[in-house]
Write a protein that holds these residues in place. Structure first.
Motif, PDB file in Angstrom:
ATOM      1  N   ASN A   1      86.590  69.709  60.086  1.00 46.05           N
ATOM      2  CA  ASN A   1      85.738  70.428  59.145  1.00 46.05           C
ATOM      3  C   ASN A   1      84.726  69.499  58.480  1.00 46.05           C
ATOM      4  N   THR A   2      85.106  68.258  58.298  1.00 47.60           N
ATOM      5  CA  THR A   2      84.242  67.334  57.567  1.00 47.60           C
ATOM      6  C   THR A   2      83.495  66.356  58.470  1.00 47.60           C
ATOM      7  N   ARG A   3      84.059  66.075  59.646  1.00 47.87           N
ATOM      8  CA  ARG A   3      83.465  65.029  60.483  1.00 47.87           C
ATOM      9  C   ARG A   3      83.286  65.457  61.940  1.00 47.87           C
ATOM     10  N   PHE A   4      83.189  66.771  62.174  1.00 46.88           N
ATOM     11  CA  PHE A   4      83.119  67.263  63.556  1.00 46.88           C
ATOM     12  C   PHE A   4      81.950  66.646  64.320  1.00 46.88           C
ATOM     13  N   ASP A   5      80.742  66.707  63.742  1.00 47.09           N
ATOM     14  CA  ASP A   5      79.559  66.201  64.442  1.00 47.09           C
ATOM     15  C   ASP A   5      79.706  64.714  64.751  1.00 47.09           C
ATOM     16  N   GLU A   6      80.210  63.968  63.793  1.00 46.44           N
ATOM     17  CA  GLU A   6      80.363  62.521  63.974  1.00 46.44           C
ATOM     18  C   GLU A   6      81.345  62.213  65.107  1.00 46.44           C
ATOM     19  N   ILE A   7      82.490  62.915  65.105  1.00 41.01           N
ATOM     20  CA  ILE A   7      83.508  62.655  66.124  1.00 41.01           C
ATOM     21  C   ILE A   7      83.026  63.118  67.494  1.00 41.01           C
ATOM     22  N   ALA A   8      82.344  64.271  67.544  1.00 40.82           N
ATOM     23  CA  ALA A   8      81.847  64.778  68.817  1.00 40.82           C
ATOM     24  C   ALA A   8      80.827  63.822  69.428  1.00 40.82           C
ATOM     25  N   ASP A   9      79.942  63.302  68.584  1.00 40.68           N
ATOM     26  CA  ASP A   9      78.946  62.342  69.084  1.00 40.68           C
ATOM     27  C   ASP A   9      79.618  61.058  69.568  1.00 40.68           C
TER      28      ASP A   9
END
Length: 220
Positions: free
Chosen positions: A16-24
């Protein structure tokens, strides 16, 4: 060889908080491992002396293909555009000429004349006067005139020989008033290839790299 990265477990709050960061980061990890695999396969191909065509036949696709489509399940696919040839050099298979014809193996004289390579463009990027689909035997005929077929032994092998002087070339020149006959190609019906590539080892190395990359992500 498909390289797949996956992050699993109870990551709801983190997502919820770091999805974009982890996906990248996951995509970057898969990209790094996949590019490493492609580079290793190309390195093996060059080291085996199989030529730039088979080197560049190793391709790479990343999924999702649109980088802005983020996912925790990115994938990389390293594949061959010359599967039969790469497999043959990986397994050491027997290569047989089609239709009962011959495989032409360039001999030292043919190599010296550049007849062991596919026609290339020159530095000016002008097209070669000989279409790439033409064989090197046709190139030799154009350079030296008609080649003489010489059977060897029981007829399972033969030579293609250039007789006389090459037009505009010193390779086949003898002394004054002399004609020279030079074998250019060895003809065989089949040849047993050596194992020159190790695709399994390259894939194992890439998998280990992917695990290390993903471990770094989870350790942040």
């Amino acid at each position: 060889m498909k390289i797949v990265g996956r992050i699993s477990g109870d990551l709801k709050e983190l997502m919820n908080t770091r999805f974009d960061e982890i996906a990248d980061a996951a995509r970057a990890a898969v990209r790094s491992a996949s590019e490493g695999l492609q580079a290793e396969l190309r390195r093996q191909t060059v080291a085996a002396g199989l030529g730039s065509g088979l080197e560049k036949a190793w391709r790479l696709d990343l999924y999702p293909k649109i980088s802005r489509r983020r996912t925790l399940r990115p994938a990389g696919l390293v594949y061959s555009k010359a599967t039969r040839l790469h497999d043959a050099f990986d397994n050491g298979e027997t290569i047989t000429a089609r239709g009962g014809k011959w495989l032409a193996i360039p001999l030292p004289a043919a190599k010296a004349a550049g007849l062991d390579k596919s026609p290339m463009r020159d530095d000016s990027r002008r097209a070669s006067p000989m279409p790439a689909k033409w064989s090197n035997v046709v190139a030799a005929t154009s350079k030296f005139g008609a080649l003489r077929f010489v059977p060897i032994g029981n007829g399972a092998r033969a030579l293609l020989v250039a007789d006389g002087k090459a037009r505009g070339d010193t390779l086949a020149r003898g002394g004054a008033g002399r004609a020279t006959s030079i074998p250019l190609f060895l003809l065989v019906k089949r040849v047993r290839g050596r194992k020159l590539l190790d695709l399994a080892a390259a894939a194992k190395q890439a998998e280990a790299q992917l695990v290390a990359n993903l471990s770094n992500i989870l350790g942040r």
